[in-house]
Design an enzyme around this catalytic site. Structure first.
Site, short mmCIF file in Angstrom:
data_model
loop_
_atom_site.label_atom_id
_atom_site.label_comp_id
_atom_site.label_asym_id
_atom_site.label_seq_id
_atom_site.Cartn_x
_atom_site.Cartn_y
_atom_site.Cartn_z
CG ASP A 132 49.21 36.00 34.94
OD1 ASP A 132 48.95 36.98 34.22
OD2 ASP A 132 50.20 35.95 35.68
CG HIS A 137 52.57 36.32 42.73
ND1 HIS A 137 52.90 37.58 43.17
CD2 HIS A 137 53.16 36.19 41.51
CE1 HIS A 137 53.64 38.19 42.27
NE2 HIS A 137 53.82 37.36 41.25
P1 5GP Z 1 55.11 38.96 38.82
O1 5GP Z 1 55.85 39.56 37.67
O2 5GP Z 1 54.85 39.96 39.92
O3 5GP Z 1 55.71 37.67 39.32
O4 5GP Z 1 53.71 38.52 38.21
C1 5GP Z 1 52.54 39.24 38.38
C2 5GP Z 1 51.50 38.62 37.47
O5 5GP Z 1 50.24 39.10 37.86
C3 5GP Z 1 51.67 38.99 35.99
O6 5GP Z 1 51.84 37.79 35.24
C4 5GP Z 1 50.36 39.71 35.64
O7 5GP Z 1 49.87 39.33 34.38
C5 5GP Z 1 49.42 39.27 36.74
N1 5GP Z 1 48.43 40.27 37.12
C6 5GP Z 1 48.66 41.58 37.42
N2 5GP Z 1 47.51 42.19 37.78
C7 5GP Z 1 46.53 41.24 37.72
C8 5GP Z 1 45.13 41.26 38.00
O8 5GP Z 1 44.54 42.28 38.37
N3 5GP Z 1 44.46 40.09 37.83
C9 5GP Z 1 45.08 38.92 37.43
N4 5GP Z 1 44.33 37.83 37.30
N5 5GP Z 1 46.41 38.88 37.17
C10 5GP Z 1 47.12 40.02 37.31
#
Ligand code: 5GP
Ligand code: ZN
Length: 136
Positions: A30, A99
């Protein structure tokens, strides 16, 4: 899906620190980790939320998350580990490609606080929910 960042990572159009890959899933660090070794596990096929996955795909995603958890346990030796999976804005989902977060936990402290503000389940509330779900 062209505009999806996780699809771009899966296809290699966007860089990521990949830690695991199999036929169904890809896992990478992440970008904003809440702890050392915070990994995201995503299906190779685009789907927005968990209920858009077939039974088989859901099983494959969870199996990949389990494999990543085993890698983390062996390599980083955390004190514990959370699997977290957000669906929809109200649940904190920011990236609309399903995810699983695999989050190693350390007694020394990290950026994750899981808090449940609970109240005791009443019989009335329980029967109402079961009725709605067709299980009464
Ligand atoms: P959500 O809040 O949707 O469950 O988590 C999305 C996660 O994706 C967040 O923790 C954020 O830091 C991560 N994230 C968002 N964009 C990217 C990216 O382009 N690359 C990576 N490696 N992580 C990302
Ligand atoms: Zn996608």
């Amino acid at each position: 899906m062209e505009s999806c960042v996780f699809c771009k990572i899966v296809s290699g159009k966007l860089d990521a620190y990949r830690v695991y890959e199999d036929d169904a899933a890809v896992a990478f660090l992440d970008l904003n980790p809440v702890s050392r070794g915070h990994v995201l596990v995503v299906p190779q096929r685009h789907a927005e939320t968990v209920t858009e996955l077939s039974d088989e795909e859901a099983g494959e995603l969870f199996a990949a998350a389990r494999n990543v958890a085993a890698l983390i346990e062996e390599g980083l030796e955390p004190d514990g580990l959370n699997l977290l999976q957000n669906n929809g804005e109200a649940a904190g989902q920011e990236v609309r490609h399903v995810h699983v977060h695999v989050i190693p936990r350390y007694f020394e402290g990290d950026g994750l606080a899981v808090r449940f503000d609970t109240e005791a389940l009443t019989e009335e509330a329980a029967s109402r929910v079961l009725e709605t779900l067709g299980q009464a």
